[in-house]
Motif scaffolding. Structure first.
Motif, short mmCIF file in Angstrom:
data_model
loop_
_atom_site.label_atom_id
_atom_site.label_comp_id
_atom_site.label_asym_id
_atom_site.label_seq_id
_atom_site.Cartn_x
_atom_site.Cartn_y
_atom_site.Cartn_z
N ASP A 27 0.81 -1.22 0.00
CA ASP A 27 0.00 0.00 0.00
C ASP A 27 0.84 1.27 0.00
N THR A 28 2.11 1.13 0.39
CA THR A 28 2.93 2.31 0.69
C THR A 28 4.29 2.30 0.01
N ASN A 29 4.47 1.40 -1.00
CA ASN A 29 5.78 1.27 -1.64
C ASN A 29 6.86 1.03 -0.59
N TRP A 30 6.61 0.00 0.22
CA TRP A 30 7.54 -0.40 1.28
C TRP A 30 7.83 0.77 2.23
N GLY A 31 6.76 1.48 2.57
CA GLY A 31 6.88 2.52 3.59
C GLY A 31 7.40 3.85 3.10
N THR A 32 7.48 4.05 1.78
CA THR A 32 8.03 5.32 1.27
C THR A 32 6.97 6.27 0.73
N SER A 33 5.75 5.79 0.49
CA SER A 33 4.71 6.66 -0.06
C SER A 33 3.35 6.27 0.50
N TYR A 34 2.80 7.10 1.34
CA TYR A 34 1.52 6.83 2.00
C TYR A 34 0.37 7.63 1.40
N SER A 35 0.61 8.39 0.34
CA SER A 35 -0.39 9.36 -0.13
C SER A 35 -1.69 8.69 -0.55
N ASN A 36 -1.63 7.61 -1.34
CA ASN A 36 -2.87 6.96 -1.77
C ASN A 36 -3.54 6.24 -0.62
N PHE A 37 -2.76 5.63 0.26
CA PHE A 37 -3.36 4.99 1.43
C PHE A 37 -4.12 6.02 2.26
N PHE A 38 -3.52 7.17 2.51
CA PHE A 38 -4.20 8.22 3.28
C PHE A 38 -5.44 8.68 2.54
N ARG A 39 -5.33 8.85 1.22
CA ARG A 39 -6.44 9.39 0.44
C ARG A 39 -7.64 8.44 0.46
N TYR A 40 -7.39 7.15 0.31
CA TYR A 40 -8.50 6.20 0.17
C TYR A 40 -9.03 5.68 1.51
N THR A 41 -8.25 5.76 2.55
CA THR A 41 -8.69 5.23 3.84
C THR A 41 -9.06 6.31 4.84
N GLY A 42 -8.53 7.51 4.66
CA GLY A 42 -8.75 8.58 5.63
C GLY A 42 -7.82 8.51 6.82
N ASN A 43 -7.00 7.46 6.92
CA ASN A 43 -6.01 7.37 8.00
C ASN A 43 -4.82 8.26 7.66
N ASP A 44 -4.51 9.20 8.51
CA ASP A 44 -3.47 10.17 8.17
C ASP A 44 -2.35 10.20 9.21
N ASP A 45 -2.21 9.13 9.97
CA ASP A 45 -1.10 9.03 10.93
C ASP A 45 -0.57 7.61 10.87
N ASP A 46 0.56 7.34 11.52
CA ASP A 46 1.14 6.00 11.45
C ASP A 46 0.56 5.04 12.48
N PHE A 47 -0.40 5.53 13.28
CA PHE A 47 -1.09 4.65 14.21
C PHE A 47 -2.42 5.28 14.60
N TYR A 48 -3.29 4.48 15.21
CA TYR A 48 -4.51 5.03 15.82
C TYR A 48 -4.89 4.13 16.98
N VAL A 49 -5.64 4.69 17.91
CA VAL A 49 -6.19 3.95 19.04
C VAL A 49 -7.67 4.26 19.13
N THR A 50 -8.50 3.23 19.10
CA THR A 50 -9.94 3.40 19.23
C THR A 50 -10.46 2.22 20.05
N SER A 51 -11.74 1.96 20.02
CA SER A 51 -12.28 0.84 20.78
C SER A 51 -13.32 0.09 19.96
N ILE A 52 -13.38 -1.22 20.18
CA ILE A 52 -14.43 -2.08 19.63
C ILE A 52 -15.00 -2.87 20.79
N ASN A 53 -16.22 -2.54 21.18
CA ASN A 53 -16.86 -3.22 22.30
C ASN A 53 -15.96 -3.20 23.53
N ASP A 54 -15.50 -4.36 23.99
CA ASP A 54 -14.72 -4.43 25.24
C ASP A 54 -13.21 -4.39 25.00
N PHE A 55 -12.80 -4.03 23.79
CA PHE A 55 -11.38 -4.04 23.43
C PHE A 55 -10.89 -2.66 23.01
N ASN A 56 -9.69 -2.30 23.43
CA ASN A 56 -8.96 -1.24 22.74
C ASN A 56 -8.46 -1.81 21.42
#
Length: 252
Positions: A74-103
């Motif tokens: 998705d990222t050309n081995w970690g060198t290009s994140y532009s399309n991944f960010f564009r199509y997924t909306g994820n714009d950082d290298d990590f996120y923390v959220t919750s699903i039911n009883d799990f982080n």
């Protein structure tokens, strides 16, 4: 539901890619599926718009929330994140959220590992959480010989502070093991990469394959009581594997 490494479907079998998500949506109510966790390699070529459009069309086939992290393809081995960010909306290298009883901690692909600053931020987020279990979704966590990657070692050493499921892909295999960290925290390590077929197939040349791992979690008064897992084969046939009990709260 954990799926990973659908990149060959994006480039060669787009109908199977779409069916993966429409099928999961069709069994959503029967199996009470609350999330699809997609651990990278959404596409085969990071700069191919047609493949990204396959991904975008496919996730529209379900109303189940889909959580993704970036893989190397998705990222050309970690060198290009532009399309991944564009199509997924994820714009950082990590996120923390919750699903039911799990982080849920999502950590994008890294050829080696993530910065100490990233790990500090993740630790700060999960330390504040009252939830007793974590799911960590990443891409390159383990080698095919089951040794952890550098990122995998850092995740295991720095982020396991409670019972944890680690979901990943990258290596062309299905690996599933349950271990203890420090005799206190059960850790489930799940690699779900079916792009070369199934591990138990005599002929693994078929690439038109889709499958994943379904987790069923039973809770009691807000505490996780039991976790079971089973493989779901979606293409070429819809088959459910044996149910494995992978966690049981014996202490109350």
């Amino acid at each position: 539901m954990h799926i990973s490494d659908l990149q060959n479907l994006a480039s060669r079998y787009p109908d199977t890619y779409e069916y993966t998500f429409s099928y999961l949506d069709s069994i959503r109510d029967e199996y009470n599926i609350s999330a699809i966790i997609f651990t990278g390699d959404l596409v085969n070529n990071y700069n191919d718009k047609k493949q990204w459009d396959v991904y975008a069309r496919s996730i529209e086939k379900t109303d189940i929330p889909v959580y993704v992290i970036a893989g190397n393809h998705d990222t050309n081995w970690g060198t290009s994140y532009s399309n991944f960010f564009r199509y997924t909306g994820n714009d950082d290298d990590f996120y923390v959220t919750s699903i039911n009883d799990f982080n849920l901690i999502g950590i994008d692909y890294a050829e080696k590992t993530r910065s100490e600053d990233t790990f500090n931020k993740i630790r700060d987020e999960i330390t504040k959480s009252s939830l007793k279990f974590n799911i960590i979704a990443t891409h390159y966590y383990m080698e095919s010989d089951t040794d952890r990657s550098k990122l995998g070692e850092d995740i295991f050493d720095k982020l396991i502070d409670r019972p944890t499921i680690i979901m990943a892909g990258h290596v062309h295999s299905q690996i599933f093991r349950v271990i203890d960290k420090d005799g206190k925290y059960p850790v489930i390590e799940d690699i779900a990469n079916y792009q070369d077929g199934y591990d138990d197939d005599d002929d693994d040349s078929g690439r038109n394959v889709s499958a994943g791992v379904l987790y069923t979690v039973t809770t009691d008064n807000g505490m996780v009581d039991e976790i079971v897992a089973q493989e779901i084969r979606i293409i070429p046939a819809q088959e459910f594997g044996e149910i494995q009990r992978i966690y049981k709260n014996e202490t109350g």
